[in-house]
Every structure is written in structure tokens, then in C-alpha cells.
Design a protein around this motif. Structure first.
Motif, PDB file in Angstrom:
ATOM      1  N   ARG A 274       0.831  -1.218   0.000  1.00 16.17           N
ATOM      2  CA  ARG A 274       0.000   0.000   0.000  1.00 16.17           C
ATOM      3  C   ARG A 274       0.856   1.254   0.000  1.00 16.17           C
ATOM      4  NH1 ARG A 274      -3.041  -2.499   4.112  1.00 16.17           N
ATOM      5  NH2 ARG A 274      -1.995  -1.149   5.629  1.00 16.17           N
ATOM      6  N   GLU A 275       1.963   1.209   0.703  1.00 17.78           N
ATOM      7  CA  GLU A 275       2.745   2.421   0.938  1.00 17.78           C
ATOM      8  C   GLU A 275       3.903   2.609  -0.043  1.00 17.78           C
ATOM      9  OE1 GLU A 275       3.942   2.264   4.997  1.00 17.78           O
ATOM     10  OE2 GLU A 275       1.876   2.344   5.764  1.00 17.78           O
ATOM     11  N   HIS A 276       4.208   1.569  -0.827  1.00 19.07           N
ATOM     12  CA  HIS A 276       5.340   1.648  -1.743  1.00 19.07           C
ATOM     13  C   HIS A 276       4.956   1.036  -3.091  1.00 19.07           C
ATOM     14  CE1 HIS A 276       8.048   2.750   1.584  1.00 19.07           C
ATOM     15  NE2 HIS A 276       7.334   1.900   2.292  1.00 19.07           N
ATOM     16  N   PRO A 277       5.652   1.432  -4.160  1.00 13.95           N
ATOM     17  CA  PRO A 277       5.307   0.905  -5.494  1.00 13.95           C
ATOM     18  C   PRO A 277       5.803  -0.531  -5.678  1.00 13.95           C
ATOM     19  CG  PRO A 277       7.172   2.406  -5.650  1.00 13.95           C
ATOM     20  CD  PRO A 277       6.696   2.470  -4.230  1.00 13.95           C
ATOM     21  N   VAL A 278       5.006  -1.483  -5.217  1.00 11.46           N
ATOM     22  CA  VAL A 278       5.361  -2.903  -5.297  1.00 11.46           C
ATOM     23  C   VAL A 278       4.636  -3.545  -6.462  1.00 11.46           C
ATOM     24  CG1 VAL A 278       5.149  -5.142  -4.130  1.00 11.46           C
ATOM     25  CG2 VAL A 278       5.831  -3.106  -2.823  1.00 11.46           C
ATOM     26  N   ASP A 279       5.362  -4.320  -7.244  1.00 10.27           N
ATOM     27  CA  ASP A 279       4.753  -5.132  -8.293  1.00 10.27           C
ATOM     28  C   ASP A 279       4.254  -6.408  -7.619  1.00 10.27           C
ATOM     29  OD1 ASP A 279       4.085  -6.794 -10.385  1.00 10.27           O
ATOM     30  OD2 ASP A 279       5.881  -6.356 -11.565  1.00 10.27           O
ATOM     31  N   THR A 280       2.970  -6.510  -7.396  1.00 14.75           N
ATOM     32  CA  THR A 280       2.415  -7.639  -6.644  1.00 14.75           C
ATOM     33  C   THR A 280       2.494  -8.958  -7.398  1.00 14.75           C
ATOM     34  OG1 THR A 280       0.201  -7.036  -7.405  1.00 14.75           O
ATOM     35  CG2 THR A 280       0.896  -6.196  -5.251  1.00 14.75           C
ATOM     36  N   ASN A 281       2.883  -8.915  -8.662  1.00 13.57           N
ATOM     37  CA  ASN A 281       3.124 -10.149  -9.407  1.00 13.57           C
ATOM     38  C   ASN A 281       4.547 -10.670  -9.210  1.00 13.57           C
ATOM     39  OD1 ASN A 281       0.571 -10.516 -10.688  1.00 13.57           O
ATOM     40  ND2 ASN A 281       1.074  -8.799 -12.043  1.00 13.57           N
ATOM     41  N   ARG A 282       5.354  -9.895  -8.482  1.00  9.14           N
ATOM     42  CA  ARG A 282       6.748 -10.302  -8.264  1.00  9.14           C
ATOM     43  C   ARG A 282       7.112 -10.162  -6.784  1.00  9.14           C
ATOM     44  NH1 ARG A 282      10.477  -7.120 -12.288  1.00  9.14           N
ATOM     45  NH2 ARG A 282       9.012  -5.417 -11.869  1.00  9.14           N
ATOM     46  N   ILE A 283       6.402 -10.908  -5.955  1.00 16.17           N
ATOM     47  CA  ILE A 283       6.730 -10.978  -4.531  1.00 16.17           C
ATOM     48  C   ILE A 283       7.414 -12.313  -4.279  1.00 16.17           C
ATOM     49  CG2 ILE A 283       5.826 -10.958  -2.173  1.00 16.17           C
ATOM     50  CD1 ILE A 283       3.481  -9.307  -3.177  1.00 16.17           C
ATOM     51  N   HIS A 284       8.609 -12.266  -3.699  1.00 21.66           N
ATOM     52  CA  HIS A 284       9.423 -13.456  -3.492  1.00 21.66           C
ATOM     53  C   HIS A 284       9.638 -13.673  -2.000  1.00 21.66           C
ATOM     54  CE1 HIS A 284      10.459 -13.182  -7.806  1.00 21.66           C
ATOM     55  NE2 HIS A 284      10.563 -11.880  -7.579  1.00 21.66           N
ATOM     56  N   VAL A 285       9.541 -14.911  -1.545  1.00 24.87           N
ATOM     57  CA  VAL A 285       9.757 -15.221  -0.142  1.00 24.87           C
ATOM     58  C   VAL A 285      11.004 -16.100  -0.010  1.00 24.87           C
ATOM     59  CG1 VAL A 285       8.178 -17.225  -0.165  1.00 24.87           C
ATOM     60  CG2 VAL A 285       8.715 -16.049   2.005  1.00 24.87           C
ATOM     61  N   VAL A 286      11.865 -15.722   0.922  1.00 20.37           N
ATOM     62  CA  VAL A 286      13.125 -16.425   1.173  1.00 20.37           C
ATOM     63  C   VAL A 286      13.289 -16.554   2.684  1.00 20.37           C
ATOM     64  CG1 VAL A 286      15.587 -16.529   0.614  1.00 20.37           C
ATOM     65  CG2 VAL A 286      14.068 -15.124  -0.778  1.00 20.37           C
ATOM     66  N   GLY A 287      13.756 -17.693   3.155  1.00 17.68           N
ATOM     67  CA  GLY A 287      13.947 -17.828   4.590  1.00 17.68           C
ATOM     68  C   GLY A 287      14.949 -18.901   4.929  1.00 17.68           C
ATOM     69  N   CYS A 288      15.553 -18.789   6.120  1.00 18.66           N
ATOM     70  CA  CYS A 288      16.552 -19.765   6.536  1.00 18.66           C
ATOM     71  C   CYS A 288      16.132 -20.446   7.833  1.00 18.66           C
ATOM     72  CB  CYS A 288      17.922 -19.115   6.694  1.00 18.66           C
ATOM     73  SG  CYS A 288      18.058 -17.890   8.016  1.00 18.66           S
ATOM     74  N   SER A 289      16.344 -21.755   7.904  1.00 19.02           N
ATOM     75  CA  SER A 289      16.069 -22.555   9.100  1.00 19.02           C
ATOM     76  C   SER A 289      14.611 -22.394   9.521  1.00 19.02           C
ATOM     77  CB  SER A 289      17.041 -22.161  10.208  1.00 19.02           C
ATOM     78  OG  SER A 289      16.987 -23.065  11.284  1.00 19.02           O
ATOM     79  N   ASN A 290      14.339 -21.769  10.686  1.00 20.31           N
ATOM     80  CA  ASN A 290      12.960 -21.458  11.047  1.00 20.31           C
ATOM     81  C   ASN A 290      12.261 -20.715   9.921  1.00 20.31           C
ATOM     82  OD1 ASN A 290      11.358 -21.068  14.012  1.00 20.31           O
ATOM     83  ND2 ASN A 290      13.285 -22.204  14.051  1.00 20.31           N
TER      84      ASN A 290
END
Length: 400
Positions: A274-290
Motif C-alpha cells: 500500500r505504501e510503496h510501489p510494489v509489483d504484486t506479481n513479483r513478490i518473493h519469499v526467502v527464509g533460513c532454518s525457522n
């Protein structure tokens, strides 16, 4: 960045530790503040130099500033009271070796300190075993001047050194925020006004809060490793054509209650979009361990939200069912090291990759970077350094 309670305490201690140097004849004396300059290495943040605010003294002769002009002592202690028998790893009380001493273009004296991966002393975080948490150590640096410096031809002895704040340019580029639900997060904006991808970095278990102690700092996820910071580097920004990076911090640890945390992370993603110009078709999730577990959990709960998922040494045993893994449709690239004894690869990463449709998997023999061998659990270093083109793979994907 506003001073934390611990930084303020350390700064106060630095003032109290100000030294008058006996036995050094000087035509003038003065008080100087200094900052702790830190870098987040692959193995965690370390103080790598001190910058003394000497610019106001006048022109300092560079030849009068050597590695023996000043001595540096560092003391690092737990910010939380410890129970009898409890242990915090990485506390220290020692002299730091000055490797170079110079006058910068502003006229400030910069003392570079010896530092390296795995080196004892210099780190900013400690790990409290009983809580399973990294915490920011209370740091007190004491500077002793051993010889005067030459200012416009006259010898000057600094009578007092006052410690200022911890400065890490990469970490400080991420702003502090708190969602409507009270979950804290850090945010790095793409330097572009057009819609850009969003990378969601989900930290490991040691970087969450310890709320029974009132400890919820919104700091450790960026200081414990380069997982999030990598995506804010110039190289990553070039590959993505600019990318926003958001780093939520758990109230505890993601595995405690993935069902509760998933919608809170989703709320942060909505808020950022909502607050920034995000391309909602390009949201990537990355995480380590937990966070590797939580990245897979997010693709289970929100099957059409993400363009890609990169779970690193993620845990699935007794947390995500085989049916849920088989139903994941988000393009996924799973990463681990075969010598990981914290999260065994076979029942977790390898098993998950065999069930997630068309998943890619990279299995390293060990975790070695720039000649230093890290614990086998730390395979996030490879993604943080884009070892196999992980960033290019992510950047190519759009939500289906």
C-alpha cells in the motif's frame, strides 16, 4: 536511526570511561566522540573500525597518526540478566588490535581493527543458550592515547573519549516499522518510483524476540547474517532491476505457531504494498532454518501470492504435511548442506523437494566461503552471496 537503550547505555559508559592521559606533554587537550563502525560478515556483525570525530580540531598531520598512537580495549556483556548457570556465547573483555590508523578526508581519525570470520572479540551479538536467541551485546570501547597527534604543527592530547552509536551503513539503510498487529519489521526501498519486486526475508530462530524478557529489538535479523542484506546490495538491485526488501521479526520463533504468524506476515506485505510501489506479481519469499519452514508455510497458506520461494535448510518434519507440500504451486528452490546436523537434510529439505512439484534443490557438501568453513547449518550464506544464480532465478519469475 534512533539510539537503542543498549546503545545509549554503552554511550554513557563510554563517557564515564573517558581518559586523561598522564605523561604526555601537549600544548592543548580536548574531548572527542567516536562511533563504532560495524559490518555484517557472513558469520555475523563485527565492529571493524572506530571513527574519532577529530575534524573540528583542525588539520591533523597524517604522519603523526600510527597504529601505536592509540590502544583500543573492548568489553561486551549481555543486555539481559542471566540466571545462575545460564550461558551467553561471545561475551569478551580484551584489547582490539589496531591494524591501520589514518586521517580521512573529513579530518577524522579512523582506527581499523583486526577482524575475521570466527574471530573472538569484535562481534556485536551474543547467543543466550537457554533462550535460543541472539541479542545485541552491551559494548563499551575504551581508547587510550599513547602519543600526541600533530594539529597544525602543535602536539594535541585528547583528554577524553566519548563513545557514540553503532554505525552499520547496510543495516542503517533499512528503516524501522511496526505493523498494526504489533509485529516489527525492517524495510529497504528500491530506488525507483515505478513498481518493483518485493523480497520477503524470514529470519532464523535465533533472531526472533524474547518477549518474556521484554526483548524485541528489530535489529538481530540484519546483524546475525547477510541473508536480507544481500538483496539490498548493488549487485542484487541490478539483477532485479530494483527491489524492495522487507524483514519481519517474529514475536518468538516462526515454528512456534506458523498458523498464527502467517497472516501477520501477510499483513506486513499488504502494508508495504500500500505504501510503496510494489509489483504484486513479483513478490518473493526467502527464509533460513525457522524461516525456511516459514517460507514453505507461506506458500501453503497463500498459494497464489508469491512469484517464487527459496527455503534454506527449512524444517518440515511434524510441521508441514506431505499433502500440503505436494499442493504447493509456487516455484521453489530448496537449499541445504549435507553436513547440516541442526536440520538434517534427508527428512526435511530433501523430503520436501521430492514432494513439491517441479522443485529445484541444491545440496552442498559443506558451507565454505572465502576459504572459511562455517557450521553446516549456515547454508543461507550461499543464497546471500548468490552462489548459484539464485537471484537471477528469482528475478525471472512472476506470479502465475
Amino acid at each position: 536511526m534512533p539510539l537503542s537503550r543498549r546503545t545509549a547505555l554503552a554511550a554513557g559508559a563510554g563517557v564515564a570511561a573517558g581518559l586523561t592521559v598522564p605523561g604526555i606533554a601537549a600544548a592543548g587537550s580536548t574531548s572527542v566522540r567516536f562511533t563504532l563502525d560495524a559490518e555484517t560478515l557472513d558469520g555475523g556483525e563485527q565492529v571493524t573500525s572506530l571513527t574519532l570525530d577529530t575534524s573540528r580540531l583542525g588539520t591533523i598531520s597524517p604522519s603523526s597518526v600510527t597504529t601505536s598512537t592509540f590502544t583500543v580495549h573492548a568489553k561486551a556483556t549481555s543486555p539481559l540478566p542471566l540466571a545462575p548457570g545460564d550461558q551467553i556465547f561471545s561475551e569478551y573483555d580484551l584489547d582490539r588490535t589496531v591494524t591501520t590508523a589514518r586521517v580521512d578526508r573529513r579530518g577524522n581519525i579512523v582506527l581499523s581493527l583486526e577482524h575475521a570470520e570466527g574471530q573472538v572479540g569484535g562481534g556485536t551479538l551474543g547467543y543466550i543458550a537457554s533462550r535460543g536467541r541472539n541479542v545485541r551485546l552491551d559494548l563499551v570501547y575504551t581508547i587510550t592515547q599513547n602519543a600526541p597527534v600533530s594539529v597544525r604543527g602543535r602536539p594535541v592530547t585528547i583528554s577524553q573519549f566519548a563513545q557514540g552509536r553503532l554505525v552499520n551503513r547496510e543495516v542503517d539503510a533499512f528503516s524501522h516499522h511496526e505493523s498494526a498487529s504489533g509485529m516489527k519489521y525492517r524495510f529497504f526501498p528500491a530506488f525507483d518510483t515505478s513498481r518493483r519486486p518485493l523480497v520477503v526475508w524470514l529470519h532464523g530462530g535465533g533472531e526472533g524476540a524474547s518477549l518474556p524478557d521484554g526483548y524485541y529489538d528489530n535489529e538481530t535479523p540484519l546483524r546475525a547474517n547477510r541473508g536480507a542484506l544481500g538483496f539490498a546490495t548493488r549487485e542484487a538491485q541490478r539483477i532485479f532491476g530494483g527491489a524492495h526488501v522487507v524483514v519481519p521479526q517474529s514475536f518468538s520463533y516462526w515454528m512456534e505457531d506458523g498458523d498464527r504468524f502467517a497472516p501477520l506476515i501477510r499483513e506486513i506485505i499488504r502494508e508495504v504494498a500500500r505504501e510503496h510501489p510494489v509489483d504484486t506479481n513479483r513478490i518473493h519469499v526467502v527464509g533460513c532454518s525457522n524461516g525456511g519452514y516459514m517460507s514453505m508455510k507461506m506458500t501453503v497458506e497463500y498459494p497464489s501470492l508469491f512469484a517464487s520461494s527459496t527455503p534454506i535448510c527449512g524444517i518440515v518434519t511434524n510441521l508441514i504435511t506431505d499433502a500440503e507440500l505436494a499442493a504447493i504451486r509456487t516455484p521453489s528452490w530448496l537449499v541445504t548442506s549435507l553436513d547440516d546436523t541442526t536440520v538434517p537434510p534427508a527428512p526435511n529439505t530433501i523430503h520436501a523437494a521430492s514432494l513439491i512439484p517441479r522443485a529445484r534443490v541444491t545440496l552442498y557438501d559443506d558451507v565454505t566461503w572465502n576459504g572459511h568453513r562455517f557450521p553446516g547449518h549456515w547454508s543461507w550464506i550461499y543464497v546471500a552471496r548468490n552462489d548459484r544464480g539464485y537471484w537471477q532465478w528469482m528475478a525471472r519469475h512472476r506470479r502465475r
